[in-house]
Design a protein around this motif. Structure first.
Motif, PDB file in Angstrom:
ATOM      1  N   MET A  40       0.810  -1.220   0.000  1.00 37.85           N
ATOM      2  CA  MET A  40       0.000   0.000   0.000  1.00 37.85           C
ATOM      3  C   MET A  40       0.839   1.263   0.000  1.00 37.85           C
ATOM      4  N   ARG A  41       1.884   1.286   0.782  1.00 41.05           N
ATOM      5  CA  ARG A  41       2.719   2.487   0.827  1.00 41.05           C
ATOM      6  C   ARG A  41       3.386   2.740  -0.521  1.00 41.05           C
ATOM      7  N   TYR A  42       3.836   1.655  -1.183  1.00 40.38           N
ATOM      8  CA  TYR A  42       4.466   1.811  -2.492  1.00 40.38           C
ATOM      9  C   TYR A  42       3.447   2.251  -3.534  1.00 40.38           C
ATOM     10  N   ALA A  43       2.219   1.774  -3.401  1.00 46.65           N
ATOM     11  CA  ALA A  43       1.159   2.203  -4.310  1.00 46.65           C
ATOM     12  C   ALA A  43       0.851   3.683  -4.113  1.00 46.65           C
ATOM     13  N   PHE A  44       0.882   4.124  -2.864  1.00 45.05           N
ATOM     14  CA  PHE A  44       0.640   5.531  -2.557  1.00 45.05           C
ATOM     15  C   PHE A  44       1.715   6.406  -3.202  1.00 45.05           C
ATOM     16  N   VAL A  45       2.955   5.986  -3.077  1.00 47.79           N
ATOM     17  CA  VAL A  45       4.059   6.753  -3.665  1.00 47.79           C
ATOM     18  C   VAL A  45       3.947   6.777  -5.192  1.00 47.79           C
ATOM     19  N   ALA A  46       3.611   5.628  -5.782  1.00 46.73           N
ATOM     20  CA  ALA A  46       3.471   5.562  -7.241  1.00 46.73           C
ATOM     21  C   ALA A  46       2.337   6.473  -7.713  1.00 46.73           C
ATOM     22  N   ALA A  47       1.224   6.466  -6.975  1.00 48.68           N
ATOM     23  CA  ALA A  47       0.089   7.312  -7.347  1.00 48.68           C
ATOM     24  C   ALA A  47       0.454   8.785  -7.256  1.00 48.68           C
ATOM     25  N   SER A  48       1.287   9.139  -6.279  1.00 48.60           N
ATOM     26  CA  SER A  48       1.668  10.541  -6.122  1.00 48.60           C
ATOM     27  C   SER A  48       2.516  11.041  -7.280  1.00 48.60           C
ATOM     28  N   ARG A  49       3.181  10.120  -7.957  1.00 43.96           N
ATOM     29  CA  ARG A  49       3.980  10.519  -9.112  1.00 43.96           C
ATOM     30  C   ARG A  49       3.104  10.757 -10.339  1.00 43.96           C
ATOM     31  N   LEU A  50       1.934  10.150 -10.337  1.00 38.88           N
ATOM     32  CA  LEU A  50       1.023  10.294 -11.474  1.00 38.88           C
ATOM     33  C   LEU A  50      -0.018  11.393 -11.251  1.00 38.88           C
ATOM     34  N   LEU A  51      -0.397  11.611  -9.997  1.00 40.89           N
ATOM     35  CA  LEU A  51      -1.448  12.566  -9.676  1.00 40.89           C
ATOM     36  C   LEU A  51      -0.863  13.753  -8.902  1.00 40.89           C
ATOM     37  N   PRO A  52      -0.775  14.909  -9.512  1.00 41.36           N
ATOM     38  CA  PRO A  52      -0.175  16.084  -8.845  1.00 41.36           C
ATOM     39  C   PRO A  52      -0.834  16.443  -7.518  1.00 41.36           C
ATOM     40  N   TRP A  53      -2.147  16.242  -7.417  1.00 40.82           N
ATOM     41  CA  TRP A  53      -2.819  16.650  -6.186  1.00 40.82           C
ATOM     42  C   TRP A  53      -2.445  15.793  -4.990  1.00 40.82           C
ATOM     43  N   MET A  54      -1.791  14.656  -5.243  1.00 36.77           N
ATOM     44  CA  MET A  54      -1.349  13.811  -4.133  1.00 36.77           C
ATOM     45  C   MET A  54       0.053  14.175  -3.652  1.00 36.77           C
ATOM     46  N   ARG A  55       0.595  15.263  -4.183  1.00 38.93           N
ATOM     47  CA  ARG A  55       1.946  15.670  -3.795  1.00 38.93           C
ATOM     48  C   ARG A  55       1.945  16.749  -2.721  1.00 38.93           C
ATOM     49  N   GLY A  56       0.810  16.965  -2.115  1.00 43.09           N
ATOM     50  CA  GLY A  56       0.750  17.969  -1.064  1.00 43.09           C
ATOM     51  C   GLY A  56       1.429  17.494   0.206  1.00 43.09           C
ATOM     52  N   THR A  57       1.525  18.404   1.167  1.00 44.23           N
ATOM     53  CA  THR A  57       2.147  18.079   2.445  1.00 44.23           C
ATOM     54  C   THR A  57       1.075  17.791   3.476  1.00 44.23           C
ATOM     55  N   LEU A  58       1.021  16.584   3.926  1.00 44.10           N
ATOM     56  CA  LEU A  58       0.008  16.169   4.892  1.00 44.10           C
ATOM     57  C   LEU A  58       0.327  16.703   6.291  1.00 44.10           C
ATOM     58  N   PRO A  59      -0.681  17.045   7.045  1.00 39.47           N
ATOM     59  CA  PRO A  59      -0.446  17.479   8.429  1.00 39.47           C
ATOM     60  C   PRO A  59       0.002  16.295   9.281  1.00 39.47           C
ATOM     61  N   ALA A  60       0.828  16.582  10.262  1.00 40.52           N
ATOM     62  CA  ALA A  60       1.297  15.523  11.157  1.00 40.52           C
ATOM     63  C   ALA A  60       0.105  14.910  11.896  1.00 40.52           C
ATOM     64  N   ARG A  61       0.128  13.592  12.025  1.00 43.79           N
ATOM     65  CA  ARG A  61      -0.981  12.898  12.692  1.00 43.79           C
ATOM     66  C   ARG A  61      -0.422  11.708  13.449  1.00 43.79           C
ATOM     67  N   HIS A  62      -0.587  11.688  14.762  1.00 41.64           N
ATOM     68  CA  HIS A  62      -0.028  10.622  15.591  1.00 41.64           C
ATOM     69  C   HIS A  62      -0.636   9.273  15.241  1.00 41.64           C
ATOM     70  N   TRP A  63      -1.919   9.255  14.904  1.00 42.42           N
ATOM     71  CA  TRP A  63      -2.587   7.996  14.589  1.00 42.42           C
ATOM     72  C   TRP A  63      -1.905   7.289  13.435  1.00 42.42           C
ATOM     73  N   ARG A  64      -1.376   8.040  12.472  1.00 40.48           N
ATOM     74  CA  ARG A  64      -0.675   7.450  11.341  1.00 40.48           C
ATOM     75  C   ARG A  64       0.517   6.628  11.813  1.00 40.48           C
ATOM     76  N   LYS A  65       1.227   7.145  12.804  1.00 46.50           N
ATOM     77  CA  LYS A  65       2.387   6.433  13.334  1.00 46.50           C
ATOM     78  C   LYS A  65       1.966   5.177  14.100  1.00 46.50           C
ATOM     79  N   VAL A  66       0.852   5.291  14.813  1.00 48.01           N
ATOM     80  CA  VAL A  66       0.358   4.134  15.563  1.00 48.01           C
ATOM     81  C   VAL A  66      -0.026   3.007  14.607  1.00 48.01           C
ATOM     82  N   VAL A  67      -0.719   3.358  13.540  1.00 45.56           N
ATOM     83  CA  VAL A  67      -1.139   2.357  12.564  1.00 45.56           C
ATOM     84  C   VAL A  67       0.073   1.704  11.909  1.00 45.56           C
TER      85      VAL A  67
END
Length: 268
Positions: free
Chosen positions: A154-181
């Protein structure tokens, strides 16, 4: 810049010693040896390139811990490749994975205590984590089903999608839950790989971890989609400011652009 050459070289030597130790206690076979050595060479080359890119001449204390984790992952790779069909020896696979996961909490603390944090260090740490999760997913797929590969991919798919879709290249806000998951994935896959649970329980546990991962990535994708006009506007007015390493914080870290020791990383 001799230390730039020596650091990755020492890592390759240690990788060889680890593979030799595994060969003496388990049967990793030729395929395991080749995979482990190829991984060690690639790791050394990428690490050397990263050091030069940021003008660093040595590994810092936190990055040595991450390198140790990366070398343990090389051992996991050799075991998974040699044990095709999910037959990798659990007696060796589980301890290597457990130590690698435990050290994940150490390098961040070392970086914070020594005040050595940078995007390059965070990227190094993240890539090691992602690859370990992918290997565990591959190991479990034959016994639990191919759907388990979604966790590692999934993480590699996310990175690949970000290379194809410009809107996925934004900077996400820090979120502790992401680290827990993210941490949950490693622990759950380790427990499932250990064979301590009945097949039904292991399947349910891993499925739950996948559900958490889908929720976490899904939330990030939705956030990026909702904020796409702002990203598109910046790129339209200032094309040169288009971010090159897109997904944010815990998804994909950009390489540092100023001289700094690799020792540094972003606080976890």
């Amino acid at each position: 810049m001799s230390t730039v050459r020596n650091g990755p070289l020492v890592g390759l030597i240690v990788q060889f010693v680890l593979l030799a130790g595994l060969a003496g206690t388990t049967e990793i076979g030729v395929s395991g040896w080749l995979a482990g050595l190829a991984y060690g060479v690639a790791l050394g080359g990428l690490l050397r390139h990263g050091l030069r890119a940021v003008g660093a001449d040595r590994l810092g204390p936190a990055d040595r811990v991450t390198l140790a984790r990366a070398l343990l992952v090389g051992g996991v790779l050799a075991l998974v490749v040699s044990g095709r069909g999910g037959t990798a020896p659990v007696a060796a696979l589980v301890p290597l994975t457990a130590v690698a996961l435990a050290l994940d909490a150490v390098d961040g603390r070392v970086a914070r205590r020594t005040g050595t944090t940078s995007a390059l260090g965070a990227r190094f740490d993240m890539e090691v984590d992602a690859f370990l999760i992918l290997l565990l997913s591959v190991h479990l797929a034959p016994s639990l089903g191919g759907w388990v590969l979604a966790i590692g991919g999934m993480r590699y798919a996310f990175v690949a999608a970000s290379r194809l879709l410009p809107w996925m290249r934004g900077t996400l806000p820090a979120r502790h839950w992401r680290k827990v998951v993210a941490a949950t994935q490693g622990v759950v896959l380790l427990v499932a790989a250990g064979g301590v649970l009945p097949p039904v329980a292991a399947t349910a546990l891993v499925a739950g971890a996948l559900a958490l991962l889908v929720e976490s990535f899904g939330r990030d994708v939705v956030w990026l989609w909702r904020h796409r006009p702002a990203v598109a506007a910046v790129e339209a007015v200032h094309p040169s400011r288009r971010p090159r390493s897109a997904p944010l914080a815990a998804r994909q870290q950009p390489l540092a652009t100023r001289p700094a020791p690799l020792a540094t990383r972003q606080p976890v």
